[in-house]
Write an enzyme that holds these catalytic residues in place. Structure first.
Site, PDB file in Angstrom:
ATOM      1  N   LYS A  22     116.400 148.762  41.746  1.00 38.85           N
ATOM      2  CA  LYS A  22     115.188 148.556  42.557  1.00 38.85           C
ATOM      3  C   LYS A  22     115.166 149.496  43.762  1.00 38.85           C
ATOM      4  CE  LYS A  22     115.137 145.223  45.661  1.00 38.85           C
ATOM      5  NZ  LYS A  22     114.757 145.431  47.061  1.00 38.85           N
ATOM      6  N   ASN A  23     116.284 149.565  44.470  1.00 35.78           N
ATOM      7  CA  ASN A  23     116.251 150.339  45.714  1.00 35.78           C
ATOM      8  C   ASN A  23     116.170 151.850  45.471  1.00 35.78           C
ATOM      9  OD1 ASN A  23     116.191 148.016  47.154  1.00 35.78           O
ATOM     10  ND2 ASN A  23     118.358 148.043  47.740  1.00 35.78           N
ATOM     11  N   ARG A  93     109.546 146.212  52.637  1.00 40.81           N
ATOM     12  CA  ARG A  93     110.150 147.095  53.601  1.00 40.81           C
ATOM     13  C   ARG A  93     110.007 148.567  53.187  1.00 40.81           C
ATOM     14  NH1 ARG A  93     112.477 146.683  57.824  1.00 40.81           N
ATOM     15  NH2 ARG A  93     114.000 148.220  58.483  1.00 40.81           N
ATOM     16  N   CYS A 117     112.759 141.310  53.629  1.00 40.42           N
ATOM     17  CA  CYS A 117     113.523 140.080  53.823  1.00 40.42           C
ATOM     18  C   CYS A 117     113.966 139.948  55.271  1.00 40.42           C
ATOM     19  CB  CYS A 117     114.759 140.095  52.926  1.00 40.42           C
ATOM     20  SG  CYS A 117     114.424 139.566  51.249  1.00 40.42           S
ATOM     21  N   ILE A 124     113.801 150.744  63.018  1.00 44.17           N
ATOM     22  CA  ILE A 124     113.554 151.979  62.254  1.00 44.17           C
ATOM     23  C   ILE A 124     113.672 153.214  63.155  1.00 44.17           C
ATOM     24  CG2 ILE A 124     112.133 150.988  60.401  1.00 44.17           C
ATOM     25  CD1 ILE A 124     109.686 152.030  62.029  1.00 44.17           C
ATOM     26  N   ASP A 125     114.392 153.045  64.269  1.00 42.75           N
ATOM     27  CA  ASP A 125     114.523 154.149  65.225  1.00 42.75           C
ATOM     28  C   ASP A 125     115.102 155.421  64.600  1.00 42.75           C
ATOM     29  OD1 ASP A 125     116.787 152.255  65.177  1.00 42.75           O
ATOM     30  OD2 ASP A 125     117.764 153.757  66.411  1.00 42.75           O
ATOM     31  N   GLN A 126     116.019 155.271  63.642  1.00 44.51           N
ATOM     32  CA  GLN A 126     116.651 156.460  63.059  1.00 44.51           C
ATOM     33  C   GLN A 126     115.678 157.236  62.156  1.00 44.51           C
ATOM     34  OE1 GLN A 126     119.844 157.471  64.058  1.00 44.51           O
ATOM     35  NE2 GLN A 126     119.359 155.811  65.488  1.00 44.51           N
ATOM     36  N   ILE A 327     126.683 144.533  58.380  1.00 45.91           N
ATOM     37  CA  ILE A 327     125.463 145.366  58.319  1.00 45.91           C
ATOM     38  C   ILE A 327     124.262 144.641  58.933  1.00 45.91           C
ATOM     39  CG2 ILE A 327     123.960 146.750  56.828  1.00 45.91           C
ATOM     40  CD1 ILE A 327     126.799 147.674  56.437  1.00 45.91           C
TER      41      ILE A 327
HETATM   42  C1  UD1 Z   1     118.603 149.095  52.342  1.00 42.76           C
HETATM   43  C2  UD1 Z   1     118.335 148.228  51.155  1.00 42.76           C
HETATM   44  C3  UD1 Z   1     118.890 146.837  51.378  1.00 42.76           C
HETATM   45  C4  UD1 Z   1     120.355 146.916  51.759  1.00 42.76           C
HETATM   46  C5  UD1 Z   1     120.587 147.895  52.890  1.00 42.76           C
HETATM   47  C6  UD1 Z   1     122.049 148.162  53.185  1.00 42.76           C
HETATM   48  C7  UD1 Z   1     116.279 149.145  50.289  1.00 42.76           C
HETATM   49  C8  UD1 Z   1     114.817 148.954  50.078  1.00 42.76           C
HETATM   50  N1  UD1 Z   1     116.907 148.161  50.939  1.00 42.76           N
HETATM   51  O1  UD1 Z   1     117.918 148.507  53.444  1.00 42.76           O
HETATM   52  O2  UD1 Z   1     118.729 146.099  50.181  1.00 42.76           O
HETATM   53  O3  UD1 Z   1     120.792 145.636  52.178  1.00 42.76           O
HETATM   54  O4  UD1 Z   1     119.995 149.170  52.588  1.00 42.76           O
HETATM   55  O5  UD1 Z   1     122.690 148.625  52.048  1.00 42.76           O
HETATM   56  O6  UD1 Z   1     116.870 150.107  49.843  1.00 42.76           O
HETATM   57  N2  UD1 Z   1     119.454 150.594  61.288  1.00 42.76           N
HETATM   58  C9  UD1 Z   1     119.174 151.004  62.574  1.00 42.76           C
HETATM   59  N3  UD1 Z   1     118.137 151.886  62.767  1.00 42.76           N
HETATM   60  C10 UD1 Z   1     117.390 152.372  61.742  1.00 42.76           C
HETATM   61  C11 UD1 Z   1     117.689 151.955  60.425  1.00 42.76           C
HETATM   62  C12 UD1 Z   1     118.731 151.052  60.224  1.00 42.76           C
HETATM   63  O7  UD1 Z   1     119.826 150.588  63.525  1.00 42.76           O
HETATM   64  O8  UD1 Z   1     116.473 153.178  61.989  1.00 42.76           O
HETATM   65  C13 UD1 Z   1     120.586 149.646  61.044  1.00 42.76           C
HETATM   66  C14 UD1 Z   1     120.135 148.314  60.419  1.00 42.76           C
HETATM   67  O9  UD1 Z   1     119.737 147.390  61.403  1.00 42.76           O
HETATM   68  C15 UD1 Z   1     121.381 147.878  59.694  1.00 42.76           C
HETATM   69  C16 UD1 Z   1     122.016 149.209  59.255  1.00 42.76           C
HETATM   70  O10 UD1 Z   1     121.421 150.223  60.065  1.00 42.76           O
HETATM   71  O11 UD1 Z   1     122.276 147.234  60.568  1.00 42.76           O
HETATM   72  C17 UD1 Z   1     121.797 149.554  57.795  1.00 42.76           C
HETATM   73  O12 UD1 Z   1     120.412 149.484  57.486  1.00 42.76           O
HETATM   74  P1  UD1 Z   1     119.769 150.363  56.331  1.00 42.76           P
HETATM   75  O13 UD1 Z   1     120.870 150.962  55.507  1.00 42.76           O
HETATM   76  O14 UD1 Z   1     118.758 151.263  56.891  1.00 42.76           O
HETATM   77  O15 UD1 Z   1     119.050 149.252  55.449  1.00 42.76           O
HETATM   78  P2  UD1 Z   1     117.647 149.356  54.748  1.00 42.76           P
HETATM   79  O16 UD1 Z   1     117.368 150.761  54.347  1.00 42.76           O
HETATM   80  O17 UD1 Z   1     116.661 148.603  55.547  1.00 42.76           O
END
Ligand code: UD1
Length: 430
Positions: A22-23, A93, A117, A124-126, A327
């Site tokens: 899915k991802n 998301r 979820c 989404i700052d990154q 995470i």
């Molecule tokens: C994706 C997956 C999700 C999985 C997660 C970690 C999809 C659609 N979803 O979620 O199922 O649980 O990876 O493997 O692929 N973070 C920041 N800033 C940002 C982005 C992320 O601080 O701009 C932090 C998040 O809060 C979190 C960590 O980075 O603590 C990892 O998040 P991320 O890998 O980005 O997860 P998603 O892409 O949302």
């Protein structure tokens, strides 16, 4: 409202075939918008998140030809990067991948702030930092993220945290930027590699996906392709845990065993027997499992998306286990539900101390999110008596025909939507 009714106690036995990831599919569908020619995507999982994203692509002008449940053709010639502001989009998301895709292709993107979820704050700052480094002006107005650029220029970007979403999103935009982009501290998940391979099959020039440094030489345009998505590591891991929790014997087919290594390692520590084949794993458990400790980490560490399923399995072990979630901060919401089934788990901060019990008792419970929902189904299958789970729409976001696959393994589970059907199930099962 749909619910699962489950009569537990049957070991799961047999073979199950895993669908596409899915991802990976979410990133790949968004990437498909970046070509003007037709793209054919095979091994697409037929789950709700995917169908919502396809609707979103259609809403901005993409032509979607669903060849069958698992194959789609997308032609994005008619896409206009008008706002992706649909009620469905707020639910998933990964809608934010359309930001990177449209910004790369049209130098303009407007996408509603993402939903998904509720497992933590999920900033989404990154993503935004990456787009800005490529030269985009990014602002948030009225719940929309709006990104514009005269032109995108390659840049050297260092992610402050390892993030799957930002790695994919910035990779999408950089694929069509001018010049050379280097992404440092990139996520290494198999689906990152799959999205990069897909983009390369459309003519992109991306190297290093799967390592923490990804190098992207921007190209002018992307062309049509045919591509098959990799198998879903998390769906596979879920069935592996279900085999152990029910003391069953399950051969999980259509997998890449390498992607399952962290899960396999933990199940071996729990005492399961695991046999690996080229594209399958067989998981056998004959007795109550042993306790172990788990800490979730970015790939190749233990996936956060497998934490609830593993914790449910450990809740039946003959000792104490510690599970640390590193995470997302809000990923133990299933613990209260599991307590109704007799589990003994104490959560403090990001750590769960699990004192194993000899068996769950069926109860009426509720799925708090996608993976926790799947974990509670595993608990129901292992429990004595009947378990009724509501909130199963979460599970359908990410598992294709979950109940059908479990039934084929001997699991006594049915999707019902009223009390009469629950009574019918109980009469049938006895
Ligand atoms: C994706 C997956 C999700 C999985 C997660 C970690 C999809 C659609 N979803 O979620 O199922 O649980 O990876 O493997 O692929 N973070 C920041 N800033 C940002 C982005 C992320 O601080 O701009 C932090 C998040 O809060 C979190 C960590 O980075 O603590 C990892 O998040 P991320 O890998 O980005 O997860 P998603 O892409 O949302």
């Amino acid at each position: 409202m749909d619910q699962y009714i489950i009569k537990g106690g049957n070991p799961l036995v047999g073979e199950v075939t895993i669908g596409g990831a899915k991802n990976a599919a979410l990133g790949i569908l968004a990437a498909a918008v970046m070509a003007d020619q037709t793209v054919t995507i095979e091994n697409l999982p037929n789950v709700r998140d995917i169908n919502v994203l396809l609707q979103a692509i259609a809403s901005i002008g993409g032509e979607i030809d669903r060849v069958n449940e698992n194959v789609v053709r997308i032609n994005a010639k008619g896409v206009r990067p008008t706002s992706v502001d649909d009620v469905f989009i707020r639910k998933i998301r990964a809608s934010y991948y359309l930001l990177g895709a449209c910004l790369g292709k049209y130098k303009h993107a407007e996408v509603a702030l993402p939903g998904g979820c509720n497992i933590g704050s999920r900033p989404i700052d990154q993503h935004l930092k990456g787009f800005r480094a490529l030269g985009a002006d990014v602002r948030i107005e009225g719940g929309m993220i709006i990104a514009d650029a005269q032109k995108l220029r390659g840049a050297h970007i260092y992610f402050d945290v390892v993030t799957v979403g930002a790695t994919i999103n910035v990779m999408l935009a950089a694929a069509l930027a001018e010049g050379y982009t280097i992404l440092e501290n990139a996520a290494k998940e198999p689906h990152i590699v799959d999205v990069a391979n897909f983009l390369n099959s459309m003519g992109a020039n991306i190297k290093g996906a799967g390592t923490d440094v990804i190098r992207i030489r921007g190209v002018q345009s992307l062309k049509g392709t045919e591509y098959a998505i990799i198998p879903d590591q998390i769906e596979a891991g879920t069935f592996m845990c279900a085999a152990v929790a029910t003391k069953g014997d399950v051969t999980v087919k259509n997998v890449i065993p390498k992607h399952l290594e962290s899960i396999t390692a933990k199940l071996l520590e729990m005492g399961a027997q695991i046999e690996e084949f080229d594209d399958a794993v067989r998981v056998v458990a004959t007795k109550r499992c042993k306790p172990t400790n788990i800490k979730t980490l970015p790939y190749p560490g233990f996936p956060t998306d497998m934490q609830p399923q593993a914790a449910v399995t450990l809740a039946l072990s003959d000792g104490t286990s510690i599970v640390t979630e590193s995470i997302f901060e809000n990923r133990f919401k299933y613990v209260d539900e599991l307590a109704r089934m007799g589990a003994n788990i104490k959560v403090e901060g990001n750590t769960a101390v699990i004192s194993g019990i000899s068996g769950f008792k069926g109860a009426n419970i509720s799925a708090p999110d996608l993976r926790a929902g799947a974990a509670l189904v595993i608990a129901g299958l292992a429990a004595e008596g009947y378990t009724c789970i509501d909130g199963i729409e979460y599970i359908h976001r990410g598992y294709e025909d979950f109940e059908g696959k479990l039934q084929s393994l001997g699991g006594m589970i049915e999707k019902v939507d009223n009390d009469k059907d629950i009574q019918k199930f109980k009469l049938k099962i006895g």
